[in-house]
Design an enzyme around this catalytic site. Structure first.
Site, PDB file in Angstrom:
ATOM      1  CG  HIS A   1      22.658  12.649  12.113  1.00 32.77           C
ATOM      2  ND1 HIS A   1      22.879  12.344  13.425  1.00 32.77           N
ATOM      3  CD2 HIS A   1      23.862  12.596  11.510  1.00 32.77           C
ATOM      4  CE1 HIS A   1      24.175  12.092  13.601  1.00 32.77           C
ATOM      5  NE2 HIS A   1      24.795  12.247  12.456  1.00 32.77           N
TER       6      HIS A   1
ATOM      7  CG  ASN B   1      30.431  13.969   9.256  1.00 30.69           C
ATOM      8  OD1 ASN B   1      31.555  14.397   9.019  1.00 30.69           O
ATOM      9  ND2 ASN B   1      30.224  12.916  10.014  1.00 30.69           N
TER      10      ASN B   1
ATOM     11  CG  ASP C   1      29.293   8.750   9.334  1.00 28.53           C
ATOM     12  OD1 ASP C   1      29.881   9.379  10.224  1.00 28.53           O
ATOM     13  OD2 ASP C   1      28.178   9.089   8.871  1.00 28.53           O
ATOM     14  CG  HIS C   2      27.213   7.532  12.874  1.00 28.10           C
ATOM     15  ND1 HIS C   2      27.066   8.166  14.083  1.00 28.10           N
ATOM     16  CD2 HIS C   2      27.014   8.487  11.929  1.00 28.10           C
ATOM     17  CE1 HIS C   2      26.782   9.443  13.879  1.00 28.10           C
ATOM     18  NE2 HIS C   2      26.759   9.672  12.581  1.00 28.10           N
TER      19      HIS C   2
ATOM     20  CB  THR D   1      20.024  14.907   4.847  1.00 29.61           C
ATOM     21  OG1 THR D   1      20.215  14.181   6.056  1.00 29.61           O
ATOM     22  CG2 THR D   1      18.545  14.923   4.513  1.00 29.61           C
TER      23      THR D   1
HETATM   24  P1  13P Z   1      23.174  15.097   7.641  1.00 30.45           P
HETATM   25  O1  13P Z   1      22.466  13.911   7.116  1.00 30.45           O
HETATM   26  O2  13P Z   1      22.326  15.975   8.473  1.00 30.45           O
HETATM   27  O3  13P Z   1      23.906  15.828   6.579  1.00 30.45           O
HETATM   28  O4  13P Z   1      24.305  14.531   8.644  1.00 30.45           O
HETATM   29  C1  13P Z   1      25.298  13.692   8.131  1.00 30.45           C
HETATM   30  C2  13P Z   1      26.175  13.139   9.182  1.00 30.45           C
HETATM   31  O5  13P Z   1      26.390  13.724  10.211  1.00 30.45           O
HETATM   32  C3  13P Z   1      26.810  11.838   8.927  1.00 30.45           C
HETATM   33  O6  13P Z   1      27.507  11.363  10.005  1.00 30.45           O
END
Ligand code: 13P
Length: 285
Positions: free
Chosen positions: A178, A231, A78-79, A234
């Site tokens: 996010h 995704n 991710d990212h 959090t």
């Molecule tokens: P949240 O932390 O808002 O659930 O987003 C997660 C996310 O987009 C990870 O790439």
């Protein structure tokens, strides 16, 4: 079956596959148990911070072990921001990668995305890209970010980006951020914009980042309008930490991890089960 099969199936049948991020074995285990119980395919994800903390090799080994419990688990970076780190993730066994060049000038973003695609496609790895920065960070946030018109993904630009780069999936900016607002304020999702993007780029898998704290009705509308991957991070982190704090507060003498952690796993599993139900991905394998 490969991840692409499930993304195509989700697109055809109008449901979404959840990506559940993890930074501890307990969070991974909880997501896998939920997926098994709900008979759902899932993606588990690690961001740069999460994968550096766990180690790329260890992350792959952990996921491989979990596939013995439930085989329909796919691992996404991710990212990923740097080509070399993405390359390393692919080489050690990730199933998919998200190259996030949203903070780069567009030309540079396209250039690196093409390089990632060239490397990944040869190895049958799916590539997700991001043109427009999805604000916030995966924690409880006091002040929610302001999302202006110019922060949203432009459908025409998205089409050009896809044509140039040939990425499989695109993380789009349609109002989510996010993190979860401490005030409980929900993000304002621009469904019309999503529909316009969908119309322009029919074949690309559209991804919703910042899935935590989004209103149930907006998740449902987003899926109806073309989102096939959502995704979540959090809400899992918050459940982990609040449960753990509560247990330690209530049992100050307890020091044995395997007596402390099952409740943490159980509570995270519940959250993942609810998301799977909401995304419509139960009973899809
Ligand atoms: P949240 O932390 O808002 O659930 O987003 C997660 C996310 O987009 C990870 O790439």
């Amino acid at each position: 079956m490969k991840l692409k099969y499930y993304l195509q199936k989700a697109k055809r049948e109008k449901w979404a596959i959840g990506q559940f991020n993890f930074s501890t074995p307990e969070i991974l285990k909880a997501s896998v148990l939920a997926a098994k119980k709900m008979k759902a395919p899932i993606i588990v994800g690690t961001s740069g911070g999460e994968s550096r903390f766990l180690g790329l090799n260890e992350t792959v080994a952990m996921v491989k072990a979990q596939r013995k419990i439930w085989p329909f688990v796919f691992l996404n970076l991710d990212h990923g921001k740097l080509f070399n780190y993405i390359k390393e993730a692919i080489n050690v066994g990730y199933d998919a990668v998200h190259f996030d060049g949203s903070k780069l000038p567009p030309k540079k973003n396209i250039k690196i995305a093409k390089r990632v695609v060239a490397y990944a496609k040869k190895r049958n790895i799916l590539v997700e890209a991001e043109m427009d920065f999805v604000k916030g960070s995966s924690k409880i946030i006091g002040q929610i970010p302001e999302i202006r018109e110019e922060d949203l993904t432009n459908p025409k630009e998205a089409l050009l980006f896809i044509r140039e780069t040939k990425v499989d999936s695109l993380a789009i900016s349609i109002g989510t951020f996010h993190g979860v607002a401490a005030s409980g304020k929900k993000p304002d999702i621009k469904i019309k914009r999503l529909q316009e993007i969908q119309k322009k780029i029919k074949k690309t898998f559209l991804v919703l980042h910042g899935g935590s704290g989004v209103a149930t009705k907006d998740i449902k509308k987003s899926i109806k309008s073309g989102i096939v991957k959502i995704n979540i991070n959090t809400e899992l982190r918050a459940t982990y930490t609040t449960t753990l704090k509560k247990i330690l507060r209530e049992n100050p003498e307890e020091i044995v991890p395997y007596r402390i952690m099952p409740k943490v796993i159980k509570n995270i599993q519940k959250v993942v089960e609810e998301k799977i139900k909401l995304f419509g991905s139960a009973n899809r394998v």
